[in-house]
Design a protein around this motif. Structure first.
Motif, PDB file in Angstrom:
ATOM      1  N   LEU A  37       0.001 -47.721 -10.320  1.00  0.00           N
ATOM      2  CA  LEU A  37      -0.755 -48.948 -10.079  1.00  0.00           C
ATOM      3  C   LEU A  37      -2.239 -48.765 -10.358  1.00  0.00           C
ATOM      4  CD1 LEU A  37       0.902 -50.367  -6.829  1.00  0.00           C
ATOM      5  CD2 LEU A  37       1.597 -50.620  -9.216  1.00  0.00           C
ATOM      6  N   GLY A  38      -2.651 -47.521 -10.586  1.00  0.00           N
ATOM      7  CA  GLY A  38      -4.042 -47.251 -10.896  1.00  0.00           C
ATOM      8  C   GLY A  38      -4.921 -47.246  -9.659  1.00  0.00           C
ATOM      9  N   PRO A  39      -6.224 -47.059  -9.856  1.00  0.00           N
ATOM     10  CA  PRO A  39      -7.156 -47.065  -8.721  1.00  0.00           C
ATOM     11  C   PRO A  39      -7.236 -48.441  -8.069  1.00  0.00           C
ATOM     12  CG  PRO A  39      -8.182 -46.163 -10.709  1.00  0.00           C
ATOM     13  CD  PRO A  39      -6.905 -46.807 -11.132  1.00  0.00           C
ATOM     14  N   SER A  40      -7.672 -48.454  -6.855  1.00  0.00           N
ATOM     15  CA  SER A  40      -7.930 -49.712  -6.149  1.00  0.00           C
ATOM     16  C   SER A  40      -8.973 -50.538  -6.904  1.00  0.00           C
ATOM     17  CB  SER A  40      -8.447 -49.398  -4.739  1.00  0.00           C
ATOM     18  OG  SER A  40      -9.180 -50.478  -4.217  1.00  0.00           O
ATOM     19  N   PRO A  41      -8.822 -51.874  -6.944  1.00  0.00           N
ATOM     20  CA  PRO A  41      -9.878 -52.719  -7.527  1.00  0.00           C
ATOM     21  C   PRO A  41     -11.234 -52.495  -6.851  1.00  0.00           C
ATOM     22  CG  PRO A  41      -7.876 -53.995  -7.166  1.00  0.00           C
ATOM     23  CD  PRO A  41      -7.654 -52.663  -6.519  1.00  0.00           C
ATOM     24  N   ALA A  42     -11.203 -52.081  -5.594  1.00  0.00           N
ATOM     25  CA  ALA A  42     -12.461 -51.812  -4.888  1.00  0.00           C
ATOM     26  C   ALA A  42     -13.210 -50.641  -5.506  1.00  0.00           C
ATOM     27  CB  ALA A  42     -12.170 -51.528  -3.415  1.00  0.00           C
ATOM     28  N   VAL A  43     -12.488 -49.729  -6.141  1.00  0.00           N
ATOM     29  CA  VAL A  43     -13.129 -48.584  -6.795  1.00  0.00           C
ATOM     30  C   VAL A  43     -14.008 -49.060  -7.942  1.00  0.00           C
ATOM     31  CG1 VAL A  43     -12.694 -46.558  -8.234  1.00  0.00           C
ATOM     32  CG2 VAL A  43     -11.421 -46.867  -6.102  1.00  0.00           C
ATOM     33  N   TRP A  44     -13.477 -49.963  -8.757  1.00  0.00           N
ATOM     34  CA  TRP A  44     -14.258 -50.459  -9.898  1.00  0.00           C
ATOM     35  C   TRP A  44     -15.515 -51.174  -9.419  1.00  0.00           C
ATOM     36  CZ3 TRP A  44     -12.345 -47.798 -13.537  1.00  0.00           C
ATOM     37  CH2 TRP A  44     -10.967 -47.623 -13.685  1.00  0.00           C
ATOM     38  N   ARG A  45     -15.369 -51.960  -8.374  1.00  0.00           N
ATOM     39  CA  ARG A  45     -16.537 -52.670  -7.849  1.00  0.00           C
ATOM     40  C   ARG A  45     -17.573 -51.694  -7.287  1.00  0.00           C
ATOM     41  NH1 ARG A  45     -12.314 -56.079  -5.882  1.00  0.00           N
ATOM     42  NH2 ARG A  45     -12.492 -55.144  -3.797  1.00  0.00           N
ATOM     43  N   PRO A  60     -25.138 -33.284  -1.846  1.00  0.00           N
ATOM     44  CA  PRO A  60     -24.410 -32.009  -1.838  1.00  0.00           C
ATOM     45  C   PRO A  60     -23.510 -31.858  -0.617  1.00  0.00           C
ATOM     46  CG  PRO A  60     -26.706 -31.660  -1.258  1.00  0.00           C
ATOM     47  CD  PRO A  60     -26.590 -33.086  -1.681  1.00  0.00           C
ATOM     48  N   ALA A  61     -23.807 -32.582   0.459  1.00  0.00           N
ATOM     49  CA  ALA A  61     -22.991 -32.496   1.678  1.00  0.00           C
ATOM     50  C   ALA A  61     -21.810 -33.457   1.660  1.00  0.00           C
ATOM     51  CB  ALA A  61     -23.860 -32.779   2.903  1.00  0.00           C
ATOM     52  N   CYS A  62     -21.758 -34.369   0.671  1.00  0.00           N
ATOM     53  CA  CYS A  62     -20.712 -35.406   0.632  1.00  0.00           C
ATOM     54  C   CYS A  62     -20.582 -36.079   2.005  1.00  0.00           C
ATOM     55  CB  CYS A  62     -19.372 -34.806   0.210  1.00  0.00           C
ATOM     56  SG  CYS A  62     -19.355 -34.072  -1.434  1.00  0.00           S
ATOM     57  N   TRP A  63     -21.716 -36.412   2.585  1.00  0.00           N
ATOM     58  CA  TRP A  63     -21.765 -36.819   3.982  1.00  0.00           C
ATOM     59  C   TRP A  63     -20.932 -38.068   4.266  1.00  0.00           C
ATOM     60  CZ3 TRP A  63     -22.657 -34.810   8.468  1.00  0.00           C
ATOM     61  CH2 TRP A  63     -22.887 -35.634   9.572  1.00  0.00           C
ATOM     62  N   ASP A  64     -21.149 -39.127   3.502  1.00  0.00           N
ATOM     63  CA  ASP A  64     -20.423 -40.376   3.781  1.00  0.00           C
ATOM     64  C   ASP A  64     -18.920 -40.197   3.630  1.00  0.00           C
ATOM     65  OD1 ASP A  64     -22.798 -41.674   4.287  1.00  0.00           O
ATOM     66  OD2 ASP A  64     -22.971 -42.545   2.276  1.00  0.00           O
ATOM     67  N   LEU A  65     -18.509 -39.463   2.606  1.00  0.00           N
ATOM     68  CA  LEU A  65     -17.076 -39.244   2.383  1.00  0.00           C
ATOM     69  C   LEU A  65     -16.483 -38.391   3.498  1.00  0.00           C
ATOM     70  CD1 LEU A  65     -14.556 -39.547   0.708  1.00  0.00           C
ATOM     71  CD2 LEU A  65     -15.377 -37.694  -0.794  1.00  0.00           C
ATOM     72  N   ARG A  66     -17.188 -37.376   3.921  1.00  0.00           N
ATOM     73  CA  ARG A  66     -16.683 -36.541   5.016  1.00  0.00           C
ATOM     74  C   ARG A  66     -16.586 -37.337   6.315  1.00  0.00           C
ATOM     75  NH1 ARG A  66     -20.829 -32.306   5.385  1.00  0.00           N
ATOM     76  NH2 ARG A  66     -19.666 -31.590   7.210  1.00  0.00           N
ATOM     77  N   GLN A  67     -17.540 -38.237   6.551  1.00  0.00           N
ATOM     78  CA  GLN A  67     -17.468 -39.082   7.741  1.00  0.00           C
ATOM     79  C   GLN A  67     -16.209 -39.954   7.702  1.00  0.00           C
ATOM     80  OE1 GLN A  67     -19.610 -39.238  10.515  1.00  0.00           O
ATOM     81  NE2 GLN A  67     -20.413 -37.357   9.631  1.00  0.00           N
ATOM     82  N   ALA A  68     -15.941 -40.544   6.545  1.00  0.00           N
ATOM     83  CA  ALA A  68     -14.754 -41.402   6.415  1.00  0.00           C
ATOM     84  C   ALA A  68     -13.469 -40.605   6.600  1.00  0.00           C
ATOM     85  CB  ALA A  68     -14.761 -42.081   5.044  1.00  0.00           C
ATOM     86  N   LEU A  69     -13.433 -39.405   6.048  1.00  0.00           N
ATOM     87  CA  LEU A  69     -12.240 -38.570   6.190  1.00  0.00           C
ATOM     88  C   LEU A  69     -12.058 -38.098   7.631  1.00  0.00           C
ATOM     89  CD1 LEU A  69     -12.590 -36.490   2.908  1.00  0.00           C
ATOM     90  CD2 LEU A  69     -10.739 -38.100   3.447  1.00  0.00           C
ATOM     91  N   SER A  70     -13.147 -37.813   8.305  1.00  0.00           N
ATOM     92  CA  SER A  70     -13.034 -37.381   9.706  1.00  0.00           C
ATOM     93  C   SER A  70     -12.499 -38.509  10.582  1.00  0.00           C
ATOM     94  CB  SER A  70     -14.391 -36.899  10.228  1.00  0.00           C
ATOM     95  OG  SER A  70     -15.292 -37.976  10.410  1.00  0.00           O
ATOM     96  N   ALA A 262     -14.132 -42.308  -4.256  1.00  0.00           N
ATOM     97  CA  ALA A 262     -13.253 -41.794  -3.214  1.00  0.00           C
ATOM     98  C   ALA A 262     -13.412 -42.577  -1.923  1.00  0.00           C
ATOM     99  CB  ALA A 262     -13.531 -40.317  -2.979  1.00  0.00           C
ATOM    100  N   LEU A 263     -14.628 -42.864  -1.560  1.00  0.00           N
ATOM    101  CA  LEU A 263     -14.893 -43.618  -0.338  1.00  0.00           C
ATOM    102  C   LEU A 263     -14.290 -45.016  -0.425  1.00  0.00           C
ATOM    103  CD1 LEU A 263     -16.309 -43.582   2.401  1.00  0.00           C
ATOM    104  CD2 LEU A 263     -18.400 -44.354   1.261  1.00  0.00           C
ATOM    105  N   ALA A 264     -14.469 -45.685  -1.550  1.00  0.00           N
ATOM    106  CA  ALA A 264     -13.909 -47.029  -1.725  1.00  0.00           C
ATOM    107  C   ALA A 264     -12.386 -46.998  -1.704  1.00  0.00           C
ATOM    108  CB  ALA A 264     -14.409 -47.625  -3.041  1.00  0.00           C
ATOM    109  N   ALA A 265     -11.795 -45.984  -2.331  1.00  0.00           N
ATOM    110  CA  ALA A 265     -10.340 -45.877  -2.371  1.00  0.00           C
ATOM    111  C   ALA A 265      -9.756 -45.693  -0.974  1.00  0.00           C
ATOM    112  CB  ALA A 265      -9.933 -44.714  -3.275  1.00  0.00           C
TER     113      ALA A 265
END
Length: 370
Positions: A37-45, A60-70, A262-265
């Motif tokens: 199905l491919g990436p989420s449409p939110a990724v493109w936006r 370098p800390a990928c802070w926002d992504l790590r927060q979302a994953l946590s 990654a965060l949008a997905a």
């Protein structure tokens, strides 16, 4: 140092397009197991809206992504390490954790062995059996750890791909946890690669990973989230272990667009639900059509691909090349240690693509029989 047999990965559509003198749009890739199905449409936006980030170094800390994953896994952000795909983490782990003797289940992803060989270590292999449909032999791993004696050749690491590639088999959580407890007691690192676990969340130990300081769980946003071109993966482990792994990575290895995508997905749970439902339904349909071909065996699957044994007299390399000439790429598993010469791996794609492969494969097999 062990010598490795060269194993060719799937997904090299660029080489196929050059060889066949065709545009990429005319290549149908069943060799790489990416969300059809491919990436989420939110990724493109999100990528479009983040163009200004290209003027800056990535975080370098990928802070926002790590927060979302946590928040996703209910753990401390300090337990999460983000890498340039899980492959970067696989290669960093032997040196970061001082793993010198790694146990690998065969057949499986070839880069586990390559990573320990590159680090100057050695490998012990445990093989899954055809008569058990390549079920992952976790009991054999447990016995191996319980019976090993101390010495220069002591095992200090195990890697378990769950669900396994290319076989598609997956262990029950309680079996992996039993192995984890033994590994903890014996001072052995257990690396569980859950790259395909989004397709069978009930088999994931990630919600329980924090119980053990010797476990590292790997995840990827390549497969389920459809982002292979952006290279984002992550590890979840104890904070002190995460710090060791983080120190082994180069700075800025995850680019700004990768972090944004990654965060949008992760935040688009509706697309994730659609992707999961589609795969459950289409994998069953596609697998049934493949299994109905005379002489073919399709093994149980818990991921977004199917592991298939061709009829007697056929070689995986031969059928792979014949389909390649038609612009259909599948994964030849005959070069994978522990796999037979008749084994192939086929990604589950959209229905029309799957039907085209069924027609081409059926025609090739029937032509040989007549």
């Amino acid at each position: 140092m062990a010598r490795l047999k060269v194993v060719h990965h799937g997904g090299d559509v660029h080489a196929a397009a050059r060889e066949l003198n065709r545009p990429l749009s005319q290549i149908i890739d069943f060799s790489a197991s990416i969300n059809p199905l491919g990436p989420s449409p939110a990724v493109w936006r999100a990528i479009t809206g983040a163009r200004a980030l290209l003027r800056h170094y990535p975080d370098p800390a990928c802070w926002d992504l790590r927060q979302a994953l946590s928040e996703r896994w209910l753990c401390d952000p300090e337990q999460i390490v983000v890498g340039n795909g899980s492959i970067e983490l696989i290669y960093a782990l032997p040196r970061a954790l001082d793993i010198n003797h790694l146990v690998i289940l065969q057949p499986t992803f070839s880069e586990y062995a390559a990573s320990i060989v590159r680090a100057g270590g050695r490998i012990t292999t445990v093989s899954a059996n055809r008569h058990e449909q390549y079920r992952l032999p976790v009991d054999a791993l447990c016995r191996l750890l319980e019976t090993q004696s101390k010495g220069a050749q002591v095992i200090d690491g195990i890697v378990l791909c769950n669900p396994n590639s290319p076989t598609g088999q997956a262990c029950m959580v309680e079996d992996v946890m039993k192995l984890a407890r033994i590994a903890q007691r014996r001072g052995v690192w257990l690396i569980v690669d859950e790259t395909f676990a989004d397709y069978c969340p009930d088999r994931s130990i990630l919600p329980l990973a924090s119980f053990c300081s010797r476990v590292v769980v790997l995840r990827s946003l390549t497969k389920f989230y459809g982002l292979p071109g952006l290279r984002v993966g992550y590890a979840v482990t104890a904070p002190k272990v995460a710090q060791k792994l983080r120190s082994a990575l180069p700075p800025w290895s995850v680019n700004a667009m990768g972090q944004t995508a990654a965060l949008a997905a992760l935040q688009d749970t509706s697309h994730a639900s659609r992707s999961f439902r589609f795969m459950v339904k289409e994998r069953l349909r596609f697998g049934g059509l493949l299994a109905a071909m005379p002489g073919c065996t399709v093994f149980p699957a818990h991921a977004n691909f199917l592991f298939m044994e061709l009829p007697r007299g056929w070689h995986a390399g031969r059928i792979t090349q014949q389909l390649r000439r038609k612009g259909l790429l599948i994964r030849d598993c005959s070069t994978v240690p522990g796999a037979s010469k008749r084994l192939i791996r086929i990604a589950v794609r959209l229905g029309r693509d799957n039907d085209r492969l069924i027609a081409a494969l059926s025609r090739l097999l029937s032509e040989s029989a007549t």
